[in-house]
Design a protein around this motif. Structure first.
Motif, PDB file in Angstrom:
ATOM      1  N   UNK A   1      45.841 102.645 -82.529  1.00 51.04           N
ATOM      2  CA  UNK A   1      45.830 103.694 -81.511  1.00 51.04           C
ATOM      3  C   UNK A   1      44.416 103.892 -80.982  1.00 51.04           C
ATOM      4  N   UNK A   2      43.431 103.521 -81.787  1.00 51.65           N
ATOM      5  CA  UNK A   2      42.048 103.634 -81.320  1.00 51.65           C
ATOM      6  C   UNK A   2      41.841 102.668 -80.156  1.00 51.65           C
ATOM      7  N   UNK A   3      42.324 101.429 -80.361  1.00 53.50           N
ATOM      8  CA  UNK A   3      42.203 100.434 -79.293  1.00 53.50           C
ATOM      9  C   UNK A   3      43.003 100.870 -78.072  1.00 53.50           C
ATOM     10  N   UNK A   4      44.208 101.373 -78.336  1.00 49.12           N
ATOM     11  CA  UNK A   4      45.061 101.808 -77.230  1.00 49.12           C
ATOM     12  C   UNK A   4      44.396 102.927 -76.445  1.00 49.12           C
ATOM     13  N   UNK A   5      43.514 103.659 -77.113  1.00 50.00           N
ATOM     14  CA  UNK A   5      42.803 104.745 -76.456  1.00 50.00           C
ATOM     15  C   UNK A   5      41.892 104.278 -75.342  1.00 50.00           C
ATOM     16  N   UNK A   6      41.492 103.028 -75.370  1.00 51.96           N
ATOM     17  CA  UNK A   6      40.639 102.485 -74.312  1.00 51.96           C
ATOM     18  C   UNK A   6      41.426 102.299 -73.020  1.00 51.96           C
ATOM     19  N   UNK A   7      42.738 102.137 -73.185  1.00 53.51           N
ATOM     20  CA  UNK A   7      43.577 101.876 -72.019  1.00 53.51           C
ATOM     21  C   UNK A   7      43.965 103.189 -71.340  1.00 53.51           C
ATOM     22  N   UNK A   8      44.142 103.117 -70.050  1.00 50.69           N
ATOM     23  CA  UNK A   8      44.517 104.310 -69.305  1.00 50.69           C
ATOM     24  C   UNK A   8      46.031 104.504 -69.313  1.00 50.69           C
ATOM     25  N   UNK A   9      46.758 103.433 -69.733  1.00 54.55           N
ATOM     26  CA  UNK A   9      48.215 103.500 -69.712  1.00 54.55           C
ATOM     27  C   UNK A   9      48.756 102.796 -70.951  1.00 54.55           C
ATOM     28  N   UNK A  10      49.767 103.384 -71.535  1.00 64.46           N
ATOM     29  CA  UNK A  10      50.350 102.799 -72.747  1.00 64.46           C
ATOM     30  C   UNK A  10      51.847 102.595 -72.583  1.00 64.46           C
ATOM     31  N   UNK A  11      52.287 101.370 -72.881  1.00 61.30           N
ATOM     32  CA  UNK A  11      53.721 101.078 -72.870  1.00 61.30           C
ATOM     33  C   UNK A  11      54.168 100.999 -74.317  1.00 61.30           C
ATOM     34  N   UNK A  12      55.228 101.686 -74.646  1.00 62.57           N
ATOM     35  CA  UNK A  12      55.750 101.622 -76.008  1.00 62.57           C
ATOM     36  C   UNK A  12      57.025 100.774 -75.995  1.00 62.57           C
ATOM     37  N   UNK A  13      57.004  99.705 -76.761  1.00 55.18           N
ATOM     38  CA  UNK A  13      58.156  98.809 -76.831  1.00 55.18           C
ATOM     39  C   UNK A  13      58.838  98.993 -78.174  1.00 55.18           C
ATOM     40  N   UNK A  14      60.168  99.101 -78.109  1.00 52.90           N
ATOM     41  CA  UNK A  14      60.914  99.224 -79.361  1.00 52.90           C
ATOM     42  C   UNK A  14      62.211  98.445 -79.187  1.00 52.90           C
ATOM     43  N   UNK A  15      62.485  97.546 -80.134  1.00 52.71           N
ATOM     44  CA  UNK A  15      63.705  96.723 -80.083  1.00 52.71           C
ATOM     45  C   UNK A  15      63.898  96.027 -78.741  1.00 52.71           C
ATOM     46  N   UNK A  16      62.802  95.538 -78.211  1.00 53.80           N
ATOM     47  CA  UNK A  16      62.895  94.769 -76.974  1.00 53.80           C
ATOM     48  C   UNK A  16      63.084  95.611 -75.725  1.00 53.80           C
ATOM     49  N   UNK A  17      63.002  96.945 -75.884  1.00 53.28           N
ATOM     50  CA  UNK A  17      63.155  97.824 -74.719  1.00 53.28           C
ATOM     51  C   UNK A  17      61.924  98.699 -74.561  1.00 53.28           C
ATOM     52  N   UNK A  18      61.725  99.151 -73.331  1.00 55.43           N
ATOM     53  CA  UNK A  18      60.610 100.033 -73.068  1.00 55.43           C
ATOM     54  C   UNK A  18      61.002 101.454 -73.508  1.00 55.43           C
ATOM     55  N   UNK A  19      60.292 101.983 -74.535  1.00 55.81           N
ATOM     56  CA  UNK A  19      60.639 103.307 -75.066  1.00 55.81           C
ATOM     57  C   UNK A  19      59.822 104.408 -74.411  1.00 55.81           C
ATOM     58  N   UNK A  20      58.623 104.081 -73.958  1.00 55.72           N
ATOM     59  CA  UNK A  20      57.778 105.089 -73.306  1.00 55.72           C
ATOM     60  C   UNK A  20      56.755 104.412 -72.422  1.00 55.72           C
ATOM     61  N   UNK A  21      56.320 105.107 -71.369  1.00 52.74           N
ATOM     62  CA  UNK A  21      55.319 104.578 -70.443  1.00 52.74           C
ATOM     63  C   UNK A  21      54.461 105.758 -70.027  1.00 52.74           C
ATOM     64  N   UNK A  22      53.303 105.925 -70.671  1.00 53.12           N
ATOM     65  CA  UNK A  22      52.485 107.100 -70.372  1.00 53.12           C
ATOM     66  C   UNK A  22      51.134 106.710 -69.800  1.00 53.12           C
ATOM     67  N   UNK A  23      50.686 107.465 -68.824  1.00 54.33           N
ATOM     68  CA  UNK A  23      49.419 107.188 -68.167  1.00 54.33           C
ATOM     69  C   UNK A  23      48.496 108.387 -68.299  1.00 54.33           C
TER      70      UNK A  23
END
Ligand SMILES: Nc1ncnc2c1ncn2[C@@H]1O[C@H](COP(=O)(O)OP(=O)(O)OP(=O)(O)O)[C@@H](O)[C@H]1O
Ligand SMILES: [Mg+2]
Lengths: 250, 385
Positions: free
Chosen positions: A203-225
């Motif tokens: 999550x520290x690395x993900x913190x560098x990104x302005x947008x996070x896609x959460x993938x679960x079981x091959x599907x997009x579970x969340x998309x936050x910017x």
């Protein structure tokens, strides 16, 4: 039209009873200059998604386009050319060629592009200097540290100045401090205009990104910017935090 | 960084593998080179000997027989007298266009003579030409003078005569000047005198029964010389002695066929070594090839890298194999020829052929591994590691 278009993407491994849908209907778009982190539990299909986006793994269904180019309608050779011209790859395992020096590894993508030798040489050296490895140019991969290998891999990924950088757990095998150095490089690259899509568990690395896609079981579970630059970690060096960083690699 | 540089770097790194690859091809090329140059050297040696020693053109009197036929109906032949060759006509041989290629002209007058109640064959020869025409002659004693005779080994035994003894041939007293060592040929049964002596004894003044001609040249136009001699001696039948040559050449050709077969097998094994080694090489380099492909190398670029490596090793194998083959030939030819020196030619076109053979073989054997490498799925290649 967005820069990257992923639409109803399905990637199924195997057939019949044994079929596994590693990616099972993912859709999203990415605008130029975005920094996107792809997160999710192990086996969620992150690497599969990245390899499909890397033009190396044809999807079972769906559409994937970059800059309006329907990547999987290209002929195999054009696919290779697309990878060379549009994409920079940073693999988790570095994947440096062990019998070539650091500089030669960085020059690899240029080996099959047209251009004068001296110019290629200069570009590779510039990329190495950009990641801070100018003094290790003539070392073999076996003679440098893990963090240095990752930086060499980044230099190789960007030597062609691709508009899109794909990174699969670039800090996965690094300690947190070297990992931070690598993340800062990637952030700097993004600030210079490169679109970045990065798979990470941290999550520290993900913190560098302005947008996070959460993938679960091959599907997009969340998309936050994030809103603006607010989420950029506080320990980022001042020079890098300034937009653009005043540096250019080309 | 170029594809060629990648190929060479990889070879340098895998020296043992590259060495093995090299060895497989070197053995094949060396064998082929050795066999080829050995056959060539031996052929040249035989030709050389043939040129140097012995007659290769025979001039015989023409026993004329005119065929009389009309409308496909044969009316039988009408035999004429055998017209013997006149000694004085032989100088014409020195005037043929290829006269420079004539090493010796040896007229022989033959006839049956009674000696001590037996009938023996007497041959009048030109002893000066015998040195070239009969190199296998070794005699105990000297060549005969006008009243001398040289006995074949068997004739001497039958007549129980030795050097210095005398014998009467058709009423003429002759002194044995020497005895020929056994030659294993018909010469052993003959009596030899000077041409003039035999002509007197046989009452054939100025006549010769046959003429042996030795042509001296590499790739001599023997057929052409035969034609030229026939032209100046219209009454004679001129032919090339080819049986000996043909026999030897046949043996050599058989040896050649066998050897070519063996070297083809050795080359095939070499190619197999290349195939297996290259295949292993490609499997070992799965990750690396995956990286190349991921970085945007086309399949054809990967193909090129593998084939360039094969070509580089093969070219080197060609050079080394040629050198080794020539070395082996020197050694083998010395053994086979019983110590006497035989020239083994080192020709650039042969070296070029050896290198070309190695490269073609190496490339063909590497084609399948190269295609396999080019078809590697980069995603799979990188995933497995
Ligand atoms: N080539 C393949 N053949 C068959 N199944 C595969 C293949 N690649 C991936 N899978 C399966 O697809 C699913 C997703 O794999 P993927 O590697 O994309 O996961 P991931 O999210 O990257 O996991 P991790 O975080 O552990 O790297 C897994 O169940 C995996 O076993
Ligand atoms: Mg993964």
């Amino acid at each position: 039209m967005s820069f990257i278009e992923v639409k109803n993407l399905v990637k199924q491994y195997g057939t019949g009873e044994a079929a596994v849908a590693a990616v099972n209907g993912i859709s999203f778009t990415v605008e130029p200059g975005e920094f996107v982190a792809v997160m999710g539990p192990s086996g969620a299909g992150k690497s599969t998604l990245l390899s499909v986006m890397g033009a190396m793994n044809a999807p079972t269904k769906g559409r994937y386009a970059v800059d309006g180019i329907d990547v999987y309608s290209l002929r195999p050779e054009q696919g290779a050319d697309f990878r060379r011209e549009f994409l920079g790859f940073v693999f988790q395992g570095f994947h440096l060629v062990d019998y070539l020096t650091v500089l030669e590894n960085v020059m690899l993508p240029l080996a099959v592009s047209p251009g004068a030798r001296q110019e290629k040489d200069a570009r590779a050296k510039e990329a190495l200097a950009w990641v801070g490895l100018a003094d290790k140019a003539s070392r073999l991969p076996g003679e440098i540290s893990g963090g240095e290998k990752e930086r060499a891999a980044i230099a190789r990924a960007i030597v062609n100045e691709p508009p899109l950088l794909l990174a699969d757990e670039p800090t996965g095998s690094l300690d947190s401090s070297t990992g931070r150095d690598v993340m800062e490089l990637i952030l700097r690259l993004n600030r210079q205009g490169t679109t970045v899509l990065m798979v990470t568990h941290s999550s520290e690395c993900a913190g560098y990104a302005a947008r996070r896609l959460l993938v679960r079981d091959g599907r997009l579970a969340a998309d936050e910017t994030d809103a603006g630059d607010a989420e950029v970690p506080k320990d980022l060096p001042v020079g890098l935090a300034a937009a653009g960083g005043g540096q250019s690699i080309g | 960084m170029t594809l060629a540089k990648i190929a060479i770097r990889n070879l340098m790194r895998r020296k043992a593998k590259a060495g093995f690859l090299l060895l497989g091809l070197v053995i094949g090329v060396a064998t082929a080179t050795a066999v080829f140059s050995m056959v060539e050297a031996m052929t040249m040696d035989i030709n050389h000997k043939l040129e140097k020693y012995g007659a290769n053109i025979l001039v015989l009197p023409r026993a004329e027989s005119l065929g009389l036929s009309y409308g496909g109906l044969s009316l039988g032949g009408v035999p004429f007298d055998v017209e013997e060759i006149r000694e004085q006509d032989l100088v014409r041989i020195d005037a043929i266009p290829n006269a420079a290629n004539v090493a010796a002209v040896g007229p022989i007058t033959l006839g049956v003579v009674p000696v001590a109640g037996r009938r023996l064959l007497l041959a009048g020869v030109d002893f000066a030409a015998a040195g070239i025409l009969k190199p296998w002659w070794h005699l105990d004693g000297d060549f005969p003078g006008a009243d001398g005779v040289l006995l074949g080994a068997e004739a001497a035994g039958t007549l129980d005569l030795g050097t210095g003894d005398s014998l009467t041939v058709a009423g003429r007293q002759l002194r044995v000047s020497g005895i020929l060592s056994p030659t294993g040929s018909q010469d052993d049964e003959l009596l030899f005198t000077r041409l003039s002596t035999a002509q007197q004894i046989l009452n054939k003044p100025g006549k010769v029964s046959m003429v042996e001609v030795a042509a001296l040249c590499t790739a001599c136009p023997v057929e052409e010389m035969v034609r030229q001699i026939a032209e100046v001696l219209p009454n004679a039948r001129v032919s090339a002695i080819q049986q000996v040559v043909k026999g030897r050449m046949e043996t050599l050709a058989q040896f050649g066929r066998l050897s070519y077969g063996i070297s083809a097998v050795v080359l095939m094994i070499g190619a197999l070594v290349v195939l297996v080694t290259m295949m292993g090489n490609v499997r070992e380099r799965t990750e690396e090839i995956g990286i190349f492909r991921a970085l945007g190398f086309r399949s054809s670029h990967v193909l090129k890298i593998v084939l360039m490596e094969a070509a580089a090793v093969s070219a080197m194998a060609g050079i080394l194999g040629y050198a080794a083959g020539i070395g082996a030939t020197h050694f083998a030819v010395r053994l086979l020829s019983g110590g006497h020196p035989v020239a083994v030619s080192i020709r650039p076109e042969m070296a070029g052929a050896a290198i070309a053979l190695a490269v073609i073989l190496g490339l063909c054997a590497s084609l399948y591994p190269a295609v396999t490498a080019a078809r590697l799925d980069p995603n799979e290649a990188l995933r497995t590691l």
